[in-house]
Design a protein around this motif. Structure first.
Motif, mmCIF file in Angstrom:
data_model
loop_
_atom_site.group_PDB
_atom_site.id
_atom_site.type_symbol
_atom_site.label_atom_id
_atom_site.label_comp_id
_atom_site.label_asym_id
_atom_site.label_seq_id
_atom_site.Cartn_x
_atom_site.Cartn_y
_atom_site.Cartn_z
ATOM 1 N N ALA A 19 -6.808 -2.496 11.368
ATOM 2 C CA ALA A 19 -7.459 -2.264 10.078
ATOM 3 C C ALA A 19 -7.781 -3.585 9.402
ATOM 4 C CB ALA A 19 -6.541 -1.441 9.175
ATOM 5 N N VAL A 20 -8.717 -3.529 8.473
ATOM 6 C CA VAL A 20 -9.081 -4.679 7.648
ATOM 7 C C VAL A 20 -9.239 -4.185 6.216
ATOM 8 C CG1 VAL A 20 -10.777 -6.490 7.199
ATOM 9 C CG2 VAL A 20 -10.328 -5.789 9.549
ATOM 10 N N ALA A 21 -8.563 -4.842 5.295
ATOM 11 C CA ALA A 21 -8.764 -4.580 3.862
ATOM 12 C C ALA A 21 -9.728 -5.646 3.357
ATOM 13 C CB ALA A 21 -7.442 -4.660 3.109
ATOM 14 N N ARG A 22 -10.833 -5.203 2.744
ATOM 15 C CA ARG A 22 -11.833 -6.145 2.247
ATOM 16 C C ARG A 22 -12.051 -5.924 0.761
ATOM 17 N NH1 ARG A 22 -14.820 -4.891 7.212
ATOM 18 N NH2 ARG A 22 -14.605 -6.693 8.573
ATOM 19 N N GLY A 23 -12.253 -7.005 0.079
ATOM 20 C CA GLY A 23 -12.575 -6.954 -1.341
ATOM 21 C C GLY A 23 -13.272 -8.246 -1.703
ATOM 22 N N GLU A 51 -3.017 4.189 5.454
ATOM 23 C CA GLU A 51 -2.081 3.260 4.813
ATOM 24 C C GLU A 51 -1.915 2.025 5.694
ATOM 25 O OE1 GLU A 51 2.440 3.059 2.962
ATOM 26 O OE2 GLU A 51 1.821 4.834 4.066
ATOM 27 N N LEU A 52 -2.168 0.845 5.136
ATOM 28 C CA LEU A 52 -1.975 -0.408 5.855
ATOM 29 C C LEU A 52 -0.510 -0.801 5.809
ATOM 30 C CD1 LEU A 52 -5.062 -0.407 5.409
ATOM 31 C CD2 LEU A 52 -4.908 -2.875 5.193
ATOM 32 N N ASP A 53 0.007 -1.290 6.940
ATOM 33 C CA ASP A 53 1.402 -1.722 6.982
ATOM 34 C C ASP A 53 1.635 -2.969 6.142
ATOM 35 O OD1 ASP A 53 2.295 0.340 8.494
ATOM 36 O OD2 ASP A 53 2.327 -0.757 10.371
ATOM 37 N N ASP A 54 0.662 -3.884 6.141
ATOM 38 C CA ASP A 54 0.784 -5.104 5.356
ATOM 39 C C ASP A 54 -0.523 -5.314 4.613
ATOM 40 O OD1 ASP A 54 1.295 -7.543 4.217
ATOM 41 O OD2 ASP A 54 1.288 -8.660 6.094
ATOM 42 N N PRO A 55 -0.640 -4.798 3.391
ATOM 43 C CA PRO A 55 -1.913 -4.876 2.682
ATOM 44 C C PRO A 55 -2.258 -6.256 2.136
ATOM 45 C CG PRO A 55 -0.277 -3.821 1.309
ATOM 46 C CD PRO A 55 0.374 -4.074 2.640
ATOM 47 N N GLY A 56 -1.492 -7.270 2.507
ATOM 48 C CA GLY A 56 -1.797 -8.628 2.053
ATOM 49 C C GLY A 56 -1.587 -8.777 0.564
ATOM 50 N N GLU A 57 -2.640 -9.191 -0.133
ATOM 51 C CA GLU A 57 -2.552 -9.430 -1.574
ATOM 52 C C GLU A 57 -2.541 -8.144 -2.392
ATOM 53 O OE1 GLU A 57 -5.499 -12.252 -2.886
ATOM 54 O OE2 GLU A 57 -5.400 -13.285 -0.970
ATOM 55 N N LEU A 58 -2.837 -7.017 -1.759
ATOM 56 C CA LEU A 58 -2.872 -5.742 -2.476
ATOM 57 C C LEU A 58 -1.467 -5.176 -2.630
ATOM 58 C CD1 LEU A 58 -5.832 -4.058 -0.562
ATOM 59 C CD2 LEU A 58 -5.920 -5.190 -2.784
ATOM 60 N N PRO A 59 -1.210 -4.438 -3.690
ATOM 61 C CA PRO A 59 0.082 -3.754 -3.795
ATOM 62 C C PRO A 59 0.156 -2.635 -2.756
ATOM 63 C CG PRO A 59 -1.372 -3.086 -5.577
ATOM 64 C CD PRO A 59 -2.074 -4.189 -4.841
#
Length: 90
Positions: A19-23, A51-59
């Protein structure tokens, strides 16, 4: 992810997807859990959860789409079409 919001069981649709979370100014690669489900009694929609296991900067969070049966079938048909293209190399 330390506090999973989704329940991951033997019935989870996909328990390990890239997965990739982008913003704006954000891009974080992770592993995700994806599940399609409906309530056991009196279901009123199909729920597609990610659901991402490690959303990085996101809560810690989970995305949930509530689909009508027609929307769920349309999405399923698109997924099959694209899966066939990927397998076929088209």
């Amino acid at each position: 992810m330390s506090r999973r919001l989704m329940s991951v069981t033997a019935h989870t649709s996909v328990d390990h997807a890239d997965a990739v979370a982008r913003g704006h100014g954000l891009e974080a690669e992770s592993v995700a859990v994806v599940d399609a489900t409906a309530d056991r009694t009196d279901p009123d929609c199909v729920r597609l959860q990610v659901e991402l296991d490690d959303p990085g900067e996101l809560p810690d969070h989970m995305e949930e789409l509530r689909l009508t049966p027609d929307q769920a079938r349309a999405l399923a048909a698109d997924l099959i079409e694209h899966a066939d293209r990927v397998e076929g190399g088209d």
